[in-house]
Motif scaffolding. Structure first.
Motif, PDB file in Angstrom:
ATOM      1  N   GLU A  99       0.801  -1.226   0.000  1.00  0.00           N
ATOM      2  CA  GLU A  99       0.000   0.000   0.000  1.00  0.00           C
ATOM      3  C   GLU A  99       0.835   1.279   0.000  1.00  0.00           C
ATOM      4  OE1 GLU A  99      -0.796   0.066   4.847  1.00  0.00           O
ATOM      5  OE2 GLU A  99      -2.455  -0.219   3.449  1.00  0.00           O
ATOM      6  N   ARG A 100       2.148   1.156   0.256  1.00  0.00           N
ATOM      7  CA  ARG A 100       2.999   2.346   0.266  1.00  0.00           C
ATOM      8  C   ARG A 100       4.145   2.277  -0.748  1.00  0.00           C
ATOM      9  NH1 ARG A 100       5.666   2.551   5.439  1.00  0.00           N
ATOM     10  NH2 ARG A 100       6.571   4.478   4.628  1.00  0.00           N
ATOM     11  N   THR A 101       4.305   1.170  -1.438  1.00  0.00           N
ATOM     12  CA  THR A 101       5.462   0.987  -2.304  1.00  0.00           C
ATOM     13  C   THR A 101       5.056   0.798  -3.759  1.00  0.00           C
ATOM     14  OG1 THR A 101       6.622  -0.087  -0.464  1.00  0.00           O
ATOM     15  CG2 THR A 101       7.579  -0.333  -2.664  1.00  0.00           C
ATOM     16  N   TRP A 102       5.617   1.629  -4.630  1.00  0.00           N
ATOM     17  CA  TRP A 102       5.336   1.591  -6.063  1.00  0.00           C
ATOM     18  C   TRP A 102       6.632   1.379  -6.839  1.00  0.00           C
ATOM     19  CZ3 TRP A 102       0.419   1.880  -8.046  1.00  0.00           C
ATOM     20  CH2 TRP A 102      -0.597   2.266  -7.151  1.00  0.00           C
ATOM     21  N   VAL A 103       6.569   0.564  -7.875  1.00  0.00           N
ATOM     22  CA  VAL A 103       7.731   0.314  -8.725  1.00  0.00           C
ATOM     23  C   VAL A 103       7.392   0.738 -10.153  1.00  0.00           C
ATOM     24  CG1 VAL A 103       9.365  -1.384  -9.605  1.00  0.00           C
ATOM     25  CG2 VAL A 103       8.467  -1.610  -7.272  1.00  0.00           C
ATOM     26  N   PHE A 104       8.180   1.663 -10.703  1.00  0.00           N
ATOM     27  CA  PHE A 104       7.977   2.171 -12.055  1.00  0.00           C
ATOM     28  C   PHE A 104       9.115   1.718 -12.959  1.00  0.00           C
ATOM     29  CE2 PHE A 104       5.667   5.008  -9.322  1.00  0.00           C
ATOM     30  CZ  PHE A 104       4.534   5.349 -10.041  1.00  0.00           C
ATOM     31  N   THR A 105       8.756   1.256 -14.144  1.00  0.00           N
ATOM     32  CA  THR A 105       9.752   0.910 -15.154  1.00  0.00           C
ATOM     33  C   THR A 105       9.842   2.071 -16.142  1.00  0.00           C
ATOM     34  OG1 THR A 105       9.266  -1.450 -14.969  1.00  0.00           O
ATOM     35  CG2 THR A 105      10.413  -0.722 -16.953  1.00  0.00           C
ATOM     36  N   ILE A 106      11.047   2.644 -16.261  1.00  0.00           N
ATOM     37  CA  ILE A 106      11.258   3.830 -17.088  1.00  0.00           C
ATOM     38  C   ILE A 106      11.544   3.414 -18.534  1.00  0.00           C
ATOM     39  CG2 ILE A 106      12.533   5.985 -17.311  1.00  0.00           C
ATOM     40  CD1 ILE A 106      10.931   5.609 -14.663  1.00  0.00           C
ATOM     41  N   GLU A 107      10.918   4.107 -19.478  1.00  0.00           N
ATOM     42  CA  GLU A 107      11.120   3.848 -20.903  1.00  0.00           C
ATOM     43  C   GLU A 107      12.608   3.880 -21.237  1.00  0.00           C
ATOM     44  OE1 GLU A 107       9.993   2.913 -24.603  1.00  0.00           O
ATOM     45  OE2 GLU A 107       8.337   3.810 -23.458  1.00  0.00           O
ATOM     46  N   ASP A 108      13.067   2.853 -21.932  1.00  0.00           N
ATOM     47  CA  ASP A 108      14.476   2.785 -22.322  1.00  0.00           C
ATOM     48  C   ASP A 108      14.672   3.522 -23.643  1.00  0.00           C
ATOM     49  OD1 ASP A 108      17.103   2.164 -21.992  1.00  0.00           O
ATOM     50  OD2 ASP A 108      16.886   0.012 -22.357  1.00  0.00           O
ATOM     51  N   GLY A 109      15.832   4.103 -23.840  1.00  0.00           N
ATOM     52  CA  GLY A 109      16.133   4.778 -25.101  1.00  0.00           C
ATOM     53  C   GLY A 109      15.709   6.229 -25.155  1.00  0.00           C
ATOM     54  N   VAL A 110      15.249   6.775 -24.046  1.00  0.00           N
ATOM     55  CA  VAL A 110      14.859   8.182 -23.992  1.00  0.00           C
ATOM     56  C   VAL A 110      16.062   9.024 -23.587  1.00  0.00           C
ATOM     57  CG1 VAL A 110      13.341   9.883 -22.889  1.00  0.00           C
ATOM     58  CG2 VAL A 110      12.502   7.569 -23.359  1.00  0.00           C
ATOM     59  N   THR A 111      16.213  10.181 -24.229  1.00  0.00           N
ATOM     60  CA  THR A 111      17.277  11.103 -23.836  1.00  0.00           C
ATOM     61  C   THR A 111      16.695  12.466 -23.517  1.00  0.00           C
ATOM     62  OG1 THR A 111      17.681  11.777 -26.131  1.00  0.00           O
ATOM     63  CG2 THR A 111      19.006   9.943 -25.264  1.00  0.00           C
ATOM     64  N   PHE A 112      17.388  13.170 -22.641  1.00  0.00           N
ATOM     65  CA  PHE A 112      17.046  14.572 -22.398  1.00  0.00           C
ATOM     66  C   PHE A 112      17.516  15.394 -23.594  1.00  0.00           C
ATOM     67  CE2 PHE A 112      17.323  12.988 -17.972  1.00  0.00           C
ATOM     68  CZ  PHE A 112      16.099  13.433 -17.493  1.00  0.00           C
ATOM     69  N   GLN A 113      17.103  16.645 -23.639  1.00  0.00           N
ATOM     70  CA  GLN A 113      17.439  17.501 -24.771  1.00  0.00           C
ATOM     71  C   GLN A 113      18.915  17.899 -24.811  1.00  0.00           C
ATOM     72  OE1 GLN A 113      14.473  20.087 -23.467  1.00  0.00           O
ATOM     73  NE2 GLN A 113      12.818  18.946 -24.444  1.00  0.00           N
ATOM     74  N   ASP A 114      19.664  17.538 -23.761  1.00  0.00           N
ATOM     75  CA  ASP A 114      21.116  17.729 -23.804  1.00  0.00           C
ATOM     76  C   ASP A 114      21.830  16.454 -24.231  1.00  0.00           C
ATOM     77  OD1 ASP A 114      20.735  16.163 -21.582  1.00  0.00           O
ATOM     78  OD2 ASP A 114      21.809  17.472 -20.186  1.00  0.00           O
ATOM     79  N   GLY A 115      21.034  15.420 -24.592  1.00  0.00           N
ATOM     80  CA  GLY A 115      21.599  14.176 -25.104  1.00  0.00           C
ATOM     81  C   GLY A 115      21.874  13.119 -24.065  1.00  0.00           C
ATOM     82  N   THR A 116      21.721  13.438 -22.778  1.00  0.00           N
ATOM     83  CA  THR A 116      21.996  12.457 -21.727  1.00  0.00           C
ATOM     84  C   THR A 116      20.818  11.495 -21.577  1.00  0.00           C
ATOM     85  OG1 THR A 116      21.148  13.965 -20.021  1.00  0.00           O
ATOM     86  CG2 THR A 116      23.508  14.041 -20.490  1.00  0.00           C
ATOM     87  N   LYS A 117      21.106  10.300 -21.115  1.00  0.00           N
ATOM     88  CA  LYS A 117      20.109   9.226 -21.029  1.00  0.00           C
ATOM     89  C   LYS A 117      19.162   9.410 -19.857  1.00  0.00           C
ATOM     90  CE  LYS A 117      19.849   4.180 -20.302  1.00  0.00           C
ATOM     91  NZ  LYS A 117      18.798   3.941 -21.298  1.00  0.00           N
ATOM     92  N   LEU A 118      17.907   9.052 -20.099  1.00  0.00           N
ATOM     93  CA  LEU A 118      16.921   9.018 -19.021  1.00  0.00           C
ATOM     94  C   LEU A 118      16.917   7.631 -18.399  1.00  0.00           C
ATOM     95  CD1 LEU A 118      14.422  10.331 -17.534  1.00  0.00           C
ATOM     96  CD2 LEU A 118      13.021   9.129 -19.231  1.00  0.00           C
ATOM     97  N   ASP A 119      17.212   7.568 -17.116  1.00  0.00           N
ATOM     98  CA  ASP A 119      17.117   6.307 -16.385  1.00  0.00           C
ATOM     99  C   ASP A 119      16.469   6.590 -15.036  1.00  0.00           C
ATOM    100  OD1 ASP A 119      19.128   7.562 -14.937  1.00  0.00           O
ATOM    101  OD2 ASP A 119      20.729   6.233 -15.645  1.00  0.00           O
TER     102      ASP A 119
END
Length: 539
Positions: A113-133
């Motif tokens: 009831e208090r713990t959530w697990v999110f899977t982040i989309e792979d292959g996404v980058t910020f506008q400065d080119g760094t990876k989203l993880d």
């Protein structure tokens, strides 16, 4: 029968628009400028039928959008503009059915009831080119919680753990609706590493997100120049550049659309719709939204603490007239904070105006009419300070209509128009009531509005409302995950609101937007969050 004062209120804006249109047409004809009769507009070349084209092959596709609220900052965690304009994104988003769907997160699960697990989309980058993880998302949430008290209060995050593309979030208390809280534009994911390099002040002028457009230049309170981010993960935008200009004057927005200076003009006044629809180059989008226009009472003032006074003002509010005479049919009368078409909206009849009943309540509150018909108590006339703002063109008209009806009942209202209404209401104590507007169910659920508008410290609680009964119901709502029970609890909260009247609800307005027909693959959404997209295009 309408008073001459109200007739003038209704006709004057239309007359002003027509006059300026005639002046602009004369100027365009005499100067050969960029108006509809004077050559190509700023966004492209002229087609044979007089409409705008996107330009010759290989030319950049550009679009100009005129928005109704100024923004002095692009701080991604204290405002919605970066998300609305396609610079930032959130882990989840609302679809057209107002259901929470994946965005930067591909999926999520509740471990308990208090713990959530999110899977982040792979292959996404910020506008400065760094990876989203997951680590980048964690850092962004930590920045947001530190920068925004309202976001911290909404998310209630106790701890986070990042591992590759998996983010585990533990909340301080059971939060069954936690994913929907992440729809909040202030929960946008940004590059904290970019902020470290740029510095906070520079970053808040050009935040680095994951959206299809990045900030090229920002002139506070004037405009944002956006350029396409070619590395966008969900399909490169069709447009090369978007210019977002801010102007709170509705007449100016209409004229800019008519002259070809703007391709999209948000929140145009209802009285302009007919003239715009007669223009073969333009179309008007009027869609039912999730917003309500209402009166906010300042219960920090002793007079506004009197329930009889608030009930009297509620009886003076002519909801039918607002829908018909102010909104010209682009709204429906309201019977509570949530649109009655929603499952948790009130099904009660709409309150009809009752000036006699209002006057009786005010007399019970100790006010008596003098020889001039004006109400007074202990020698002091009943005079109220009514705050309004131009960002939504109908709100000043609603204020004037209420002022006229109140005067007939012996109540004097002084109208004050301000620019930044949220700042004014929080920093000033002289106001008694204000015309206000807010999207009350942007996530298909009433929890957001109830928490932000009525809980102590809520982002929309400018009046400092603190109702023990309402707080108790909202607390139970926040801990409930069953949709059916959430609907019941939301309705229970609405009943408390109707009993205590911290606010009076006028109408559920449509979102009225003027659009040049050269714009394609775009229409306004009921949630009002996703305005500039990678799919919008120009012919």
């Amino acid at each position: 029968m309408q008073s001459p004062v109200w007739s003038l209120i209704r006709t004057k804006p239309y007359f002003y628009i027509v006059l300026l249109c005639l002046l602009m047409t004369v100027a365009a004809c005499s100067s050969g400028g960029n108006g509809p009769d004077g050559g190509a507009g700023a966004n492209g070349t002229k087609a044979a039928d007089g409409s705008e084209k996107a330009g010759a092959a290989g030319e950049a596709k550009k679009l100009t959008l005129l928005y109704n609220f100024k923004s002095g900052s692009l701080d991604p965690h204290n405002g919605a503009v970066p998300l609305r304009m396609g610079v930032t994104e959130t882990l989840v988003r609302m679809d057209e059915k107002l259901e929470v769907k994946p965005w930067l997160a591909t999926k999520w699960t509740a471990k308990d009831e208090r713990t959530w697990v999110f899977t982040i989309e792979d292959g996404v980058t910020f506008q400065d080119g760094t990876k989203l993880d997951a680590a980048a998302v964690k850092a962004s949430f930590e920045r947001g919680i530190a920068a925004s008290k309202s976001l911290a209060s909404a998310l209630k995050i106790a701890s986070m753990e990042a591992s590759g593309q998996e983010l585990t979030v533990v909340t301080t208390e059971p939060s069954p609706s936690f994913p929907s809280e992440l729809v909040n534009p202030s929960a946008a994911v940004v590059s904290v590493e970019a902020e470290k390099k740029m510095g906070k002040d520079a970053f808040n002028l050009a935040p680095v997100g994951t959206g299809p457009f990045q900030v090229k230049q920002f002139k506070p309170n004037i405009e944002i120049a956006l350029e396409r981010y070619d590395g966008y993960w969900d399909g490169k935008a069709k447009l090369n550049e978007v210019t977002v200009k801010f102007n709170e004057d509705a007449n100016v927005r209409v004229l800019a659309l008519q002259s070809g200076e703007a391709d999209i003009a948000y929140h145009i006044p209802a009285e302009s719709v007919v003239s715009l629809e007669k223009d073969s180059r333009l179309r008007v989008e009027s869609v039912a939204g999730l917003r309500v226009h209402f009166l906010l009472y300042n219960q920090k003032k002793p007079l506004m603490q009197d329930l009889k006074v608030r009930k009297a003002l509620d009886l003076l509010l002519n909801r039918e007239s607002v829908a018909k005479d102010v909104m010209l049919g682009h709204a429906v009368p309201a019977n509570g904070p949530f649109n009655s078409s929603l499952p948790f909206g009130s099904k009660d009849p709409v309150q009809k105006p009752d000036p006699a009943g209002a006057k009786k309540l005010l007399e019970e509150a100790g006010f008596k009419a003098g020889a001039d018909g004006k109400l007074a108590k202990d020698g002091q006339p009943l005079t109220l300070e009514l705050i309004t703002y131009k960002g939504r063109p109908e709100l000043p008209l609603i204020a004037q209509l209420l002022q006229s009806d109140a005067a007939a009942a012996g109540v004097t209202m002084n109208i004050k128009t301000v620019e930044n209404v949220d700042t004014y209401l929080r920093e000033n104590k002289d106001w008694d009531l204000a015309t206000y507007s807010n999207s009350t169910a942007p996530r298909g659920d009433g929890g957001f509005f109830l928490n932000s508008a009525f809980m102590p410290g809520g982002a929309l609680n400018a009046a400092g409302l603190d109702s023990p009964d309402l707080t108790e119901v909202i607390g139970r709502l926040n801990a409930e995950g069953d949709i059916g029970k959430r609907v019941q609890l939301t309705q229970e909260a609405v009943n408390v609101i109707k009993r205590e009247l911290p606010q009076s609800y006028a109408v559920y307005p449509n979102i009225v937007v003027g659009v040049n027909k050269r714009v394609s693959n775009w229409k306004p959404g009921a949630e009002e969050y996703y305005i500039v997209t990678n799919q919008m295009d120009v012919k």
